[in-house]
Design a protein around this motif. Sequence first.
Motif, short mmCIF file in Angstrom:
data_model
loop_
_atom_site.label_atom_id
_atom_site.label_comp_id
_atom_site.label_asym_id
_atom_site.label_seq_id
_atom_site.Cartn_x
_atom_site.Cartn_y
_atom_site.Cartn_z
N ASP A 102 12.67 -8.77 -27.54
CA ASP A 102 12.76 -8.37 -26.61
C ASP A 102 12.64 -9.12 -25.31
N ARG A 103 11.45 -10.06 -25.57
CA ARG A 103 11.25 -11.11 -24.64
C ARG A 103 12.30 -12.17 -24.48
N TYR A 104 13.10 -12.48 -25.38
CA TYR A 104 14.22 -13.28 -25.10
C TYR A 104 15.37 -12.39 -24.37
N CYS A 105 15.49 -11.26 -24.43
CA CYS A 105 16.53 -10.46 -23.72
C CYS A 105 16.20 -10.41 -22.31
N ARG A 106 15.03 -10.70 -21.75
CA ARG A 106 14.77 -10.68 -20.42
C ARG A 106 14.38 -12.08 -19.80
N LEU A 107 14.54 -13.14 -20.59
CA LEU A 107 14.39 -14.51 -20.25
C LEU A 107 15.56 -14.77 -19.25
N PRO A 108 15.30 -15.82 -18.01
CA PRO A 108 16.42 -16.16 -17.10
C PRO A 108 17.49 -16.84 -17.80
N HIS A 109 18.73 -16.52 -17.66
CA HIS A 109 19.63 -17.41 -18.45
C HIS A 109 19.73 -18.62 -17.35
N VAL A 122 19.58 -13.45 -13.33
CA VAL A 122 20.41 -13.04 -14.29
C VAL A 122 19.42 -13.26 -15.64
N SER A 123 19.18 -12.35 -16.21
CA SER A 123 18.53 -12.50 -17.70
C SER A 123 19.58 -12.72 -18.72
N VAL A 146 19.10 1.72 -21.50
CA VAL A 146 18.52 0.34 -21.67
C VAL A 146 17.41 0.35 -20.80
N GLU A 147 16.21 0.04 -21.43
CA GLU A 147 14.99 0.08 -20.61
C GLU A 147 15.08 -1.33 -19.82
N GLY A 148 14.42 -0.97 -18.63
CA GLY A 148 14.28 -2.33 -17.61
C GLY A 148 13.63 -3.33 -18.33
N SER A 149 12.46 -3.38 -19.20
CA SER A 149 11.61 -4.11 -19.63
C SER A 149 12.85 -5.35 -20.61
N LEU A 150 14.01 -4.87 -20.83
CA LEU A 150 14.76 -5.44 -21.80
C LEU A 150 15.76 -6.51 -20.92
N TRP A 151 15.51 -6.39 -19.60
CA TRP A 151 16.66 -7.14 -18.73
C TRP A 151 16.07 -7.73 -17.45
N ARG A 152 15.22 -6.67 -16.97
CA ARG A 152 14.37 -7.25 -15.50
C ARG A 152 13.50 -8.55 -15.92
N THR A 153 13.69 -9.43 -14.91
CA THR A 153 12.71 -10.67 -15.17
C THR A 153 11.72 -10.67 -14.45
#
Lengths: 96, 396
Positions: B326-333, B345-346, B387-394
């Motif tokens: 889950d941490r990887y999902c929200r890291l900045p790309h 953009v995560s 899809v919960e925000g914690s998975l994509w909001r940085t």
Amino acid sequence: MADHAMKRNDAGLPDASQAGTEALVLRLRRLELDLEDLRFENARLKSSIGEKQDEIMALSDRLGHLQMLLDTRRRTMLWNRLRRLSPLRAMLRRQR
Amino acid sequence: MPSRTAILTICSNNYLSQAEVFFASARAFHPDADLVLGLADAKHPDEHYPEGVEVLTADGLGIPDFSSFAFAYDVMEFNTAIKPFLMLRLLERGYRTVVYFDPDIELYRRLDDLLALLDGGASFVLTPHFSDPPGPGAARTERHIMQTGVYNLGFLAASQSPETEPILRWWARQLRYDCVNAQHEGLFVDQKYMDLLPGLAAQAHVLRDTGYNVAYWNLPRRVLSATPGGIWQVDGRPLGFFHFSGFVPARPYELSKYTPEPRATGALAALLYAYAQRRLAARAGTTARPYAYGRFRSGVPVPDMVRRMFRNKHLTWSGDPFAHYDRYCRLPHPAACTGDTGEIVSNLMQYHHAAEPALRLAFHLDNPVEVTAYTRRFAEMAATAGVEGSLWRTMP
């Protein structure tokens, strides 16, 4: 001797030995299959590593490009500062 | 001493009522066989599993890198992916034959003819979806079947033979990473691979008996009837087993949710009604258990989008993806710029963007204004898809 007490198969070998041989053959076959599984897995992992390396290269290129842009901006900002200082230099030159 | 035959099914905890009815029929006609449930889930301490059935959980089947395997697949993919691993473990134990059925199958007689094929040298026995061409207006056409698999893998029998284990291992290797529904790529979970089986296995037997694996896709071409003595028959011969694929007990007049029309009549209606009663009675009043591999350790549900990203980007993961991915999902790309009002953009957002051609066309992630617009679009999609925000909001 112990062998006289053991049953023998048609080949004259003790039955226990034949069962042992069959078990070894089965074990060897399973080990060969395990090896094939590992080779397949290894090939898959190598392919994935190759893809990741390509991604790293592409991202490194992008990072390098961004760093160049950043350097250019810094140089530009520095030049602007130098230009503001130049009237002072002109005065100093006139005084000499 | 174990029996020579193992009869098995695979399901998660939420399908135990189907499994209960299946095992009751298997026990009735094959009391001599050992019954095995491959549990595509974790054993729940308060759950009562079918009596007289050995329960083998998926994490005990020797699947390498199990946590990544369970993370990469949704529940249907996972249920189908563990099949060869379970069959291999049972053959290694010494069973002479292992016979797999989907949990929504019910037996109606002894299957001695099947066992005779296996004892007579068949390494595998499988049944085709069609043993006659489908008629006009069929629920499933030739093209459907060619896309999803010639043989229905709701049934597969295997016996000890020199070619059995190598082929099951081959199948397991494919399903370790590619047990996915990607029909445009020629993949349909475990099933489509077995189109290759008759070519790979010299002793594979295709069983075309129309009393086997009767289901909504072939029933229009088969005649179901009942004798005065109450014996079910197909095409005048005793019914072997019926596959109640897509059947909903609350709507017993529908053969399958995939073919709601026409309503069942005659012998079919009676068969469906009787099965519905057994299904409703099995485990009536029991509590639905959550799927063991449905959430991150944090409790956040794992969306299918995240599973797809994981299996497309990471062949493996160091550690437990349920704990860390889950941490990887929200890291900045790193390849996207920041939006003009600070949006980042995560990795998950970037993956979704890269996977959808329409999004790639509409939003360029090196343009701050378009990054802002894409972030808004993604937020709407995430809210709809759960899809919960914690998975994509940085940003917190």
